[in-house]
Scaffold this motif. Structure first.
Motif, mmCIF file in Angstrom:
data_model
loop_
_atom_site.group_PDB
_atom_site.id
_atom_site.type_symbol
_atom_site.label_atom_id
_atom_site.label_comp_id
_atom_site.label_asym_id
_atom_site.label_seq_id
_atom_site.Cartn_x
_atom_site.Cartn_y
_atom_site.Cartn_z
ATOM 1 N N GLN A 109 54.700 40.537 43.379
ATOM 2 C CA GLN A 109 55.495 41.433 44.234
ATOM 3 C C GLN A 109 55.733 40.837 45.622
ATOM 4 N N LEU A 110 54.679 40.233 46.170
ATOM 5 C CA LEU A 110 54.805 39.668 47.520
ATOM 6 C C LEU A 110 55.821 38.535 47.515
ATOM 7 N N GLY A 159 59.451 39.997 46.446
ATOM 8 C CA GLY A 159 60.014 40.805 47.534
ATOM 9 C C GLY A 159 60.529 39.905 48.656
ATOM 10 N N ARG A 195 65.664 37.445 51.159
ATOM 11 C CA ARG A 195 66.490 36.318 51.625
ATOM 12 C C ARG A 195 67.741 36.108 50.783
ATOM 13 N N TYR A 203 65.898 44.521 43.542
ATOM 14 C CA TYR A 203 65.067 45.537 44.190
ATOM 15 C C TYR A 203 64.677 46.640 43.206
ATOM 16 N N HIS A 223 61.790 45.210 41.507
ATOM 17 C CA HIS A 223 60.710 45.194 42.505
ATOM 18 C C HIS A 223 60.094 46.598 42.627
ATOM 19 N N ALA A 224 60.959 47.615 42.688
ATOM 20 C CA ALA A 224 60.484 48.994 42.842
ATOM 21 C C ALA A 224 59.705 49.423 41.592
ATOM 22 N N LEU A 278 52.223 49.395 39.891
ATOM 23 C CA LEU A 278 50.981 49.065 40.617
ATOM 24 C C LEU A 278 50.308 50.331 41.153
ATOM 25 N N PRO A 305 53.923 51.090 47.647
ATOM 26 C CA PRO A 305 54.887 51.818 46.815
ATOM 27 C C PRO A 305 55.466 53.062 47.502
ATOM 28 N N GLY A 318 57.951 52.019 50.073
ATOM 29 C CA GLY A 318 59.116 51.487 49.355
ATOM 30 C C GLY A 318 59.963 52.601 48.756
ATOM 31 N N TRP A 319 59.263 53.608 48.212
ATOM 32 C CA TRP A 319 59.940 54.744 47.571
ATOM 33 C C TRP A 319 60.728 55.544 48.609
ATOM 34 N N HIS A 328 56.289 49.117 55.579
ATOM 35 C CA HIS A 328 56.270 48.242 54.389
ATOM 36 C C HIS A 328 55.994 46.794 54.826
ATOM 37 N N LEU A 329 56.713 46.374 55.840
ATOM 38 C CA LEU A 329 56.601 44.978 56.278
ATOM 39 C C LEU A 329 55.218 44.673 56.875
HETATM 40 C C1 HEM Z 1 52.624 46.830 45.760
HETATM 41 C C2 HEM Z 1 53.875 46.973 45.802
HETATM 42 C C3 HEM Z 1 54.867 46.251 46.689
HETATM 43 C C4 HEM Z 1 54.817 45.047 47.363
HETATM 44 C C5 HEM Z 1 53.663 44.046 47.395
HETATM 45 C C6 HEM Z 1 56.072 44.884 48.041
HETATM 46 C C7 HEM Z 1 56.431 43.771 48.798
HETATM 47 C C8 HEM Z 1 57.637 43.595 49.454
HETATM 48 C C9 HEM Z 1 58.053 42.426 50.200
HETATM 49 C C10 HEM Z 1 57.225 41.147 50.362
HETATM 50 C C11 HEM Z 1 59.272 42.672 50.710
HETATM 51 C C12 HEM Z 1 60.126 41.705 51.544
HETATM 52 C C13 HEM Z 1 59.947 41.908 52.999
HETATM 53 C C14 HEM Z 1 60.817 40.875 53.732
HETATM 54 O O1 HEM Z 1 62.017 41.060 53.774
HETATM 55 O O2 HEM Z 1 60.249 39.872 54.188
HETATM 56 C C15 HEM Z 1 59.665 43.997 50.284
HETATM 57 C C16 HEM Z 1 60.848 44.608 50.607
HETATM 58 C C17 HEM Z 1 61.281 45.799 50.074
HETATM 59 N N1 HEM Z 1 60.598 46.587 49.167
HETATM 60 FE FE1 HEM Z 1 58.742 46.276 48.497
HETATM 61 N N2 HEM Z 1 56.852 45.988 47.786
HETATM 62 C C18 HEM Z 1 56.160 46.836 46.948
HETATM 63 C C19 HEM Z 1 56.585 48.037 46.418
HETATM 64 C C20 HEM Z 1 57.849 48.559 46.580
HETATM 65 C C21 HEM Z 1 58.370 49.756 45.942
HETATM 66 C C22 HEM Z 1 57.575 50.625 44.929
HETATM 67 C C23 HEM Z 1 59.643 49.927 46.375
HETATM 68 C C24 HEM Z 1 60.650 51.016 46.044
HETATM 69 C C25 HEM Z 1 60.405 52.110 45.338
HETATM 70 C C26 HEM Z 1 59.941 48.844 47.316
HETATM 71 C C27 HEM Z 1 61.126 48.682 47.982
HETATM 72 C C28 HEM Z 1 61.414 47.672 48.860
HETATM 73 C C29 HEM Z 1 62.652 47.590 49.605
HETATM 74 C C30 HEM Z 1 63.815 48.590 49.557
HETATM 75 C C31 HEM Z 1 62.560 46.423 50.386
HETATM 76 C C32 HEM Z 1 63.622 45.882 51.384
HETATM 77 C C33 HEM Z 1 63.149 46.187 52.770
HETATM 78 C C34 HEM Z 1 64.049 45.639 53.850
HETATM 79 O O3 HEM Z 1 64.951 44.846 53.556
HETATM 80 O O4 HEM Z 1 63.792 46.008 55.007
HETATM 81 N N3 HEM Z 1 58.823 48.025 47.406
HETATM 82 N N4 HEM Z 1 58.647 44.544 49.517
#
Ligand code: HEM
Ligand code: HEM
Length: 220
Positions: A37-38, A41, A46, A57, A60-61, A67, A112, A115-116, A160-161
């Motif tokens: 995921q890390l 994501g 990028r 995404y 990813h979600a 998880l 999560p 992200g949700w 999240h970040l």
């Molecule tokens: C353990 C779970 C998760 C991990 C480790 C994780 C990790 C990451 C990472 C590394 C990024 C990129 C940040 C960057 O741009 O440098 C990211 C972005 C994102 N994640 Fe996750 N994520 C997880 C769960 C989720 C879930 C469950 C969702 C949605 C339901 C989600 C939605 C998003 C979205 C929409 C972005 C874009 C954020 C942005 O561009 O500002 N993530 N995530």
């Protein structure tokens, strides 16, 4: 095997200083998913804006929500069964490793959920699910004003970040500490998460596997 027998079976491993195969499976499956995921994501972040990014995404979600479900089951398991006691909980390193583990559990939910929240405030009608199987609705944010949705999105993205960074930096510390235990202290910390049978000499790395019963010396 009923529940009482399952608990006794798991505690048998703990008494020998090992995680049970269930604890080990939770650990390595979730560690692999978290690292995926890390990386994924970060890679998606990028990519240029477009259909591939949105579909990415969605995956990813779905992995992230999976998880969270695994994290809930694991938390339930751990709270009922406990863990082997290989580390002195009162020492500084024991307290540090406990704090990192607590952080990981926090991240299994906070990532999560943040992200949700983000997903639910973004335009788009791609459906969400857990592991592509159990449908998950968006959070009911459409009734809110656009300004409030934007604020929520920004707050969730910042959270999240931050959680991503703290988790990503904690993993090498956590794994490195386990390897240092193995190399310098030669204790059971790392084998406890790798060995499914267990040493028959407590504290001795790599000793012959324990059949579970005391061995009689051979008579000639
Ligand atoms: C353990 C779970 C998760 C991990 C480790 C994780 C990790 C990451 C990472 C590394 C990024 C990129 C940040 C960057 O741009 O440098 C990211 C972005 C994102 N994640 Fe996750 N994520 C997880 C769960 C989720 C879930 C469950 C969702 C949605 C339901 C989600 C939605 C998003 C979205 C929409 C972005 C874009 C954020 C942005 O561009 O500002 N993530 N995530
Ligand atoms: C990649 C290399 C990794 C290694 C070598 C490793 C090693 C270990 C070891 C030896 C333990 C047992 C420590 C003890 O009993 O005091 C442990 C526990 C734990 N690890 Fe890891 N780990 C790794 C990655 C991860 C990752 C990526 C996560 C999640 C983000 C994670 C989360 C945990 C948690 C939550 C525990 C506490 C035990 C439990 O509740 O099941 N580990 N790890």
């Amino acid at each position: 095997m009923n529940l009482v027998q399952a608990i006794e079976w798991a505690e048998g491993h703990h008494r020998r200083g090992l995680y049970s195969p269930i604890g080990v499976a939770f650990h390595w499956v979730m560690a692999a998913l978290m690292i995926f995921q890390l990386g994924y994501g970060w890679w998606l972040g990028r990519l240029p804006v477009g259909g591939d990014k949105l579909l990415g995404y969605q995956t990813h979600a779905e992995v992230g929500l999976t998880l969270m479900v695994l994290g809930s089951l694991r938390f339930l398991w751990r709270s009922q069964i406990g863990t082997p006691e290989n580390v002195d909980e009162d020492s500084l390193s024991g307290k540090a490793s406990h704090a990192v583990e607590v952080w990981f559990y926090f991240s299994f939910f906070a990532l999560p959920i943040s992200g949700w929240v983000m997903w639910s405030t973004l335009p788009g009608d791609l459906p969400l699910s857990i592991a592509g199987v159990i449908p998950v609705p968006n959070l009911p944010f459409h009734q809110l004003s656009e300004q409030l949705q934007f604020t929520l999105m920004q707050g969730a993205a910042t959270a999240h970040l931050w959680i991503v960074w703290i988790t990503a930096l904690s993993i090498p510390g956590h794994a490195g500490a386990a390897v240092l235990h193995y190399v310098f202290k030669r204790d059971r910390v790392l084998p406890s998460m790798l060995d499914l049978n267990g040493p028959d000499q407590p504290g001795v790395v790599g000793s012959a596997t324990d059949s579970g019963s005391a061995r009689e010396p051979r008579r000639h």
